[in-house]
Design a protein around this motif. Structure first.
Motif, PDB file in Angstrom:
ATOM      1  N   PRO A 133      12.671  -9.658 -15.314  1.00 59.29           N
ATOM      2  CA  PRO A 133      11.530 -10.015 -16.160  1.00 59.29           C
ATOM      3  C   PRO A 133      10.310  -9.120 -15.953  1.00 59.29           C
ATOM      4  N   TRP A 134       9.987  -8.811 -14.690  1.00 61.32           N
ATOM      5  CA  TRP A 134       8.824  -7.968 -14.411  1.00 61.32           C
ATOM      6  C   TRP A 134       8.961  -6.603 -15.093  1.00 61.32           C
ATOM      7  N   LEU A 135      10.104  -5.950 -14.904  1.00 56.70           N
ATOM      8  CA  LEU A 135      10.307  -4.618 -15.457  1.00 56.70           C
ATOM      9  C   LEU A 135      10.312  -4.653 -16.981  1.00 56.70           C
ATOM     10  N   SER A 136      10.899  -5.693 -17.563  1.00 59.64           N
ATOM     11  CA  SER A 136      10.923  -5.842 -19.017  1.00 59.64           C
ATOM     12  C   SER A 136       9.503  -5.908 -19.586  1.00 59.64           C
ATOM     13  N   LEU A 137       8.658  -6.716 -18.961  1.00 59.12           N
ATOM     14  CA  LEU A 137       7.272  -6.849 -19.408  1.00 59.12           C
ATOM     15  C   LEU A 137       6.505  -5.547 -19.217  1.00 59.12           C
ATOM     16  N   VAL A 138       6.663  -4.919 -18.069  1.00 60.65           N
ATOM     17  CA  VAL A 138       5.935  -3.681 -17.779  1.00 60.65           C
ATOM     18  C   VAL A 138       6.309  -2.578 -18.771  1.00 60.65           C
ATOM     19  N   LYS A 139       7.580  -2.475 -19.109  1.00 56.78           N
ATOM     20  CA  LYS A 139       8.010  -1.451 -20.069  1.00 56.78           C
ATOM     21  C   LYS A 139       7.334  -1.647 -21.420  1.00 56.78           C
ATOM     22  N   ARG A 140       7.177  -2.896 -21.830  1.00 56.29           N
ATOM     23  CA  ARG A 140       6.482  -3.170 -23.097  1.00 56.29           C
ATOM     24  C   ARG A 140       5.011  -2.782 -23.004  1.00 56.29           C
ATOM     25  N   LEU A 141       4.375  -3.158 -21.889  1.00 56.76           N
ATOM     26  CA  LEU A 141       2.953  -2.868 -21.725  1.00 56.76           C
ATOM     27  C   LEU A 141       2.683  -1.376 -21.577  1.00 56.76           C
ATOM     28  N   GLN A 142       3.655  -0.630 -21.092  1.00 57.68           N
ATOM     29  CA  GLN A 142       3.463   0.800 -20.878  1.00 57.68           C
ATOM     30  C   GLN A 142       3.900   1.658 -22.063  1.00 57.68           C
ATOM     31  N   HIS A 143       4.238   1.013 -23.185  1.00 61.71           N
ATOM     32  CA  HIS A 143       4.614   1.795 -24.365  1.00 61.71           C
ATOM     33  C   HIS A 143       3.375   2.520 -24.898  1.00 61.71           C
ATOM     34  N   HIS A 159       0.831  -1.208   0.000  1.00 60.61           N
ATOM     35  CA  HIS A 159       0.000   0.000   0.000  1.00 60.61           C
ATOM     36  C   HIS A 159       0.866   1.258   0.000  1.00 60.61           C
ATOM     37  N   LEU A 160       1.899   1.264   0.821  1.00 62.05           N
ATOM     38  CA  LEU A 160       2.763   2.434   0.924  1.00 62.05           C
ATOM     39  C   LEU A 160       3.587   2.651  -0.346  1.00 62.05           C
ATOM     40  N   LEU A 161       4.074   1.566  -0.944  1.00 64.72           N
ATOM     41  CA  LEU A 161       4.901   1.677  -2.142  1.00 64.72           C
ATOM     42  C   LEU A 161       4.091   2.026  -3.382  1.00 64.72           C
ATOM     43  N   PHE A 162       2.968   1.336  -3.585  1.00 57.83           N
ATOM     44  CA  PHE A 162       2.264   1.407  -4.862  1.00 57.83           C
ATOM     45  C   PHE A 162       1.015   2.280  -4.859  1.00 57.83           C
ATOM     46  N   VAL A 163       0.479   2.593  -3.689  1.00 59.91           N
ATOM     47  CA  VAL A 163      -0.717   3.445  -3.604  1.00 59.91           C
ATOM     48  C   VAL A 163      -0.354   4.825  -3.059  1.00 59.91           C
ATOM     49  N   GLU A 164       0.289   4.842  -1.897  1.00 58.05           N
ATOM     50  CA  GLU A 164       0.663   6.116  -1.283  1.00 58.05           C
ATOM     51  C   GLU A 164       1.915   6.734  -1.920  1.00 58.05           C
ATOM     52  N   LEU A 165       2.715   5.911  -2.593  1.00 55.81           N
ATOM     53  CA  LEU A 165       3.947   6.379  -3.251  1.00 55.81           C
ATOM     54  C   LEU A 165       4.830   7.164  -2.273  1.00 55.81           C
ATOM     55  N   VAL A 166       5.059   6.581  -1.103  1.00 56.58           N
ATOM     56  CA  VAL A 166       5.792   7.292  -0.051  1.00 56.58           C
ATOM     57  C   VAL A 166       7.262   7.522  -0.408  1.00 56.58           C
ATOM     58  N   LEU A 167       7.771   6.809  -1.409  1.00 58.58           N
ATOM     59  CA  LEU A 167       9.150   7.015  -1.830  1.00 58.58           C
ATOM     60  C   LEU A 167       9.249   7.964  -3.021  1.00 58.58           C
ATOM     61  N   GLY A 168       8.125   8.603  -3.334  1.00 57.66           N
ATOM     62  CA  GLY A 168       8.148   9.643  -4.363  1.00 57.66           C
ATOM     63  C   GLY A 168       7.759   9.192  -5.744  1.00 57.66           C
ATOM     64  N   ARG A 169       7.786   7.911  -5.995  1.00 59.41           N
ATOM     65  CA  ARG A 169       7.385   7.376  -7.294  1.00 59.41           C
ATOM     66  C   ARG A 169       7.049   5.905  -7.131  1.00 59.41           C
ATOM     67  N   GLU A 170       6.394   5.333  -8.119  1.00 54.70           N
ATOM     68  CA  GLU A 170       6.043   3.912  -8.083  1.00 54.70           C
ATOM     69  C   GLU A 170       7.246   3.089  -8.537  1.00 54.70           C
ATOM     70  N   PRO A 171       7.760   2.216  -7.688  1.00 54.00           N
ATOM     71  CA  PRO A 171       8.941   1.426  -8.074  1.00 54.00           C
ATOM     72  C   PRO A 171       8.658   0.538  -9.286  1.00 54.00           C
ATOM     73  N   GLY A 172       9.634   0.500 -10.208  1.00 50.51           N
ATOM     74  CA  GLY A 172       9.521  -0.381 -11.358  1.00 50.51           C
ATOM     75  C   GLY A 172      10.215  -1.703 -11.123  1.00 50.51           C
ATOM     76  N   SER A 173      11.060  -1.737 -10.110  1.00 50.06           N
ATOM     77  CA  SER A 173      11.740  -2.962  -9.697  1.00 50.06           C
ATOM     78  C   SER A 173      12.237  -2.730  -8.273  1.00 50.06           C
TER      79      SER A 173
END
Length: 238
Positions: free
Chosen positions: A172-182, A52-66
């Motif tokens: 692998p996760w980041l590789s796939l996400v980068k393709r999906l987010q093009h 929740h803190l990492l992906f919803v609240e973005l407490v580190l300033g951005r959503e981590p890609g890995s």
């Protein structure tokens, strides 16, 4: 290295307080109530709170890609073991799957210290009520410019890697996400063969879509439900 520190304190089999901080001045308390009971509620709520803190609240300033470049300082040694695949707490695998895919490579340290953690009070406390499906983290949701919200399962990531002709990517996760987010991904027509196969498998092909980049033959097959799509499979088409 960007660090999130969490400390969970069990209140009952369905409730726990999760104290968190980033640095020495930012922090809060999550009052997490589960929609079910479990003797290890402190572990489960801490895993949920981290997501929740990492992906919803973005407490580190951005959503981590890995997980690379990030550190989690946690209060339960089981969290580190789960991330390494060495825990005997099998019931917690589905709650910790994000540590092995979406946050693969994250550094995890275990500490019971409560230094610099906030004190419980109403102004810093956020109340969260979650159901079992909310924290079954084998399913991760990302935002994309072309498709909107896309849900990704661990199985979908494994399929993607197995069908890459250029070898297994480092993340692998980041590789796939980068393709999906093009932003240039576009919807293409399903072949009759694929449509018939998916109609037999899912009962209908009306909510099946195939997406691809104009300059890439790699295809992504998704199931559409309202405004959300779920990645079913991906494959190269020559």
């Amino acid at each position: 290295m960007m660090t999130l520190t969490t400390f969970s304190e069990k209140q009952s089999d369905s409730q726990a307080y999760v104290y968190w901080r980033v640095g020495t001045k930012r922090g809060g308390v999550l009052n997490v109530t589960l929609g079910f009971e479990h003797s290890d509620s402190a572990l489960i709520t801490e895993l949920y709170a981290i997501q929740h803190l990492l992906f919803v609240e973005l407490v580190l300033g951005r959503e981590p890609g890995s997980g690379h470049g990030y550190r989690l300082t946690v209060s339960k040694g089981a969290i580190k073991k789960l991330a390494l695949g060495r825990s005997d707490k099998k019931y917690a695998f589905k709650y910790s799957a994000f540590l092995q895919n979406r946050m693969a490579g994250v550094t995890i340290e275990v500490s019971r210290s409560q230094d610099f953690l906030p004190v419980l009070n109403d102004s810093l406390t956020q109340v969260l009520t979650v159901g079992s499906t909310d924290i079954a983290s084998e399913l991760q949701t990302i935002s994309t410019p072309a498709m909107g919200k896309v849900r990704i399962t661990k199985h979908a990531v494994e399929q993607y890697v197995s069908r890459l002709s250029s070898g297994k990517p480092k993340n692998p996760w980041l590789s796939l996400v980068k393709r999906l987010q093009h932003p240039k991904l576009c919807c293409s027509l399903l072949t009759d063969k694929v449509r018939q196969h998916k109609a037999r498998k899912y009962g209908t092909a009306d909510n099946i879509e195939e997406w691809r980049h104009p300059d890439d033959e790699f295809r992504f097959l998704v199931l559409k439900h309202g405004d959300t799509r779920t990645l079913v499979t991906s494959y190269p088409r020559c």
